[in-house]
Write an enzyme that holds these catalytic residues in place. Sequence first.
Site, PDB file in Angstrom:
ATOM      1  N   PHE A   1      -5.096   8.429 -13.938  1.00 45.27           N
ATOM      2  CA  PHE A   1      -4.232   8.526 -12.859  1.00 45.27           C
ATOM      3  C   PHE A   1      -4.569   9.656 -11.954  1.00 45.27           C
ATOM      4  O   PHE A   1      -4.954  10.909 -12.479  1.00 45.27           O
ATOM      5  CB  PHE A   1      -2.745   8.620 -13.103  1.00 45.27           C
ATOM      6  CG  PHE A   1      -2.387   7.413 -14.116  1.00 45.27           C
ATOM      7  CD1 PHE A   1      -1.430   6.471 -13.515  1.00 45.27           C
ATOM      8  CD2 PHE A   1      -2.374   7.588 -15.457  1.00 45.27           C
ATOM      9  CE1 PHE A   1      -0.959   5.555 -14.273  1.00 45.27           C
ATOM     10  CE2 PHE A   1      -1.750   6.718 -16.267  1.00 45.27           C
ATOM     11  CZ  PHE A   1      -1.156   5.664 -15.714  1.00 45.27           C
ATOM     12  N   ASP A   2      -4.539   9.623 -10.829  1.00 44.24           N
ATOM     13  CA  ASP A   2      -4.363  10.890  -9.845  1.00 44.24           C
ATOM     14  C   ASP A   2      -3.085  11.359  -9.892  1.00 44.24           C
ATOM     15  O   ASP A   2      -2.072  10.599 -10.453  1.00 44.24           O
ATOM     16  CB  ASP A   2      -4.787  10.382  -8.326  1.00 44.24           C
ATOM     17  CG  ASP A   2      -4.628  11.649  -7.247  1.00 44.24           C
ATOM     18  OD1 ASP A   2      -5.001  12.694  -7.842  1.00 44.24           O
ATOM     19  OD2 ASP A   2      -4.227  11.427  -6.094  1.00 44.24           O
ATOM     20  N   GLY A   3      -2.823  12.601  -9.387  1.00 43.74           N
ATOM     21  CA  GLY A   3      -1.614  13.127  -9.582  1.00 43.74           C
ATOM     22  C   GLY A   3      -0.527  13.145  -8.568  1.00 43.74           C
ATOM     23  O   GLY A   3       0.432  12.014  -8.401  1.00 43.74           O
TER      24      GLY A   3
ATOM     25  N   PHE B   1      -6.139   4.858 -10.773  1.00 39.60           N
ATOM     26  CA  PHE B   1      -5.222   4.870  -9.792  1.00 39.60           C
ATOM     27  C   PHE B   1      -5.273   6.109  -8.677  1.00 39.60           C
ATOM     28  O   PHE B   1      -4.948   7.067  -9.342  1.00 39.60           O
ATOM     29  CB  PHE B   1      -3.769   4.592 -10.504  1.00 39.60           C
ATOM     30  CG  PHE B   1      -3.486   3.259 -11.002  1.00 39.60           C
ATOM     31  CD1 PHE B   1      -3.610   1.894 -10.154  1.00 39.60           C
ATOM     32  CD2 PHE B   1      -3.349   3.162 -12.214  1.00 39.60           C
ATOM     33  CE1 PHE B   1      -3.402   0.848 -11.018  1.00 39.60           C
ATOM     34  CE2 PHE B   1      -3.142   2.289 -13.019  1.00 39.60           C
ATOM     35  CZ  PHE B   1      -3.370   0.966 -12.440  1.00 39.60           C
TER      36      PHE B   1
END
Length: 307
Positions: A169-171, A281
């Site tokens: 995941f991106d943040g 994502f």
Amino acid sequence: MNSKENHGKYYKKNQKKNKLIIAISSRALFNLDESHKIFKEQGIEAYAKHQEENEEVVLQPGVGFSLVKKLLALNTTRNPIDVILLSRNSADTGLRIFNSIEHYGLNISKAAFTRGESTHNLVGAFEADLFLSSNYQDVQKALESGFAAASIVGSSSQKPHETQLRIAFDGDAVIFSGESERIFQEKGLEAFTENEKNSANIALKAGPFKCFLMSLQKIQSAFPAANNPIRTALVTARSAPSHKRVIHTMRKWGIRIDESFFLGGLDKGIFLKEFGADIFFDDQHQHCQSASQYVPTGHVPNGISNQ
């Protein structure tokens, strides 16, 4: 009702249902590029004829296939996992899709075929924790309604881990809200860094994928830490000192993430390749394009980068 209210309401509902539910479109599950090209160039009748003539021809895996296959392998009475097919096909033209599902032994029994109509409104009806689709507008509308959703990018996984499910995941604007990203985009890196230093002990607000990540962790916690069947990663453009706020936020939420990459603007693709993500994502197109060269990728059209 605004998006923040939707996120809060939906998270409470999901806590009660005690089941992880993934909604996925046929083009996210299988590679339907050839069929879609016929639809775009020759129309619905030619498309329907093509699908009927090839009903027994098994479709190749798509971007979301590896994620779905590995999640379904973890489905137990204690940790129930359900996958719902949401398709803009008709039930008639969708027969090839279900034949392919049967061929691969995927335990998918629930489906909705809308014959060209939008599917985003069904995400809530099925109480899905995550919606994956090739239709950008459906994904946008699902996000606006408070659901974790992503538009598929790229091809199926090149070298995924053989058995372990790996999700990255991106943040900002994905796990977290886009509040800090907005400061960066509007005022620059210096203002962003100063804000994150001053807010290091103040938890970031939730983004659309927080609840999905928490659901994954719940499944993880049912297995031993060693050789766990799920491994997660945070892959963000943040770097020191802005990483501190991320760590403090995760602690406050009670979320454990297995690997964290604070890349300070480096290209994310090669790191995701080494991690072996089944899917990644991110909210920004440039990062999605980089990542999709190596791993299946879902674009999350959320935050200032998508306005």
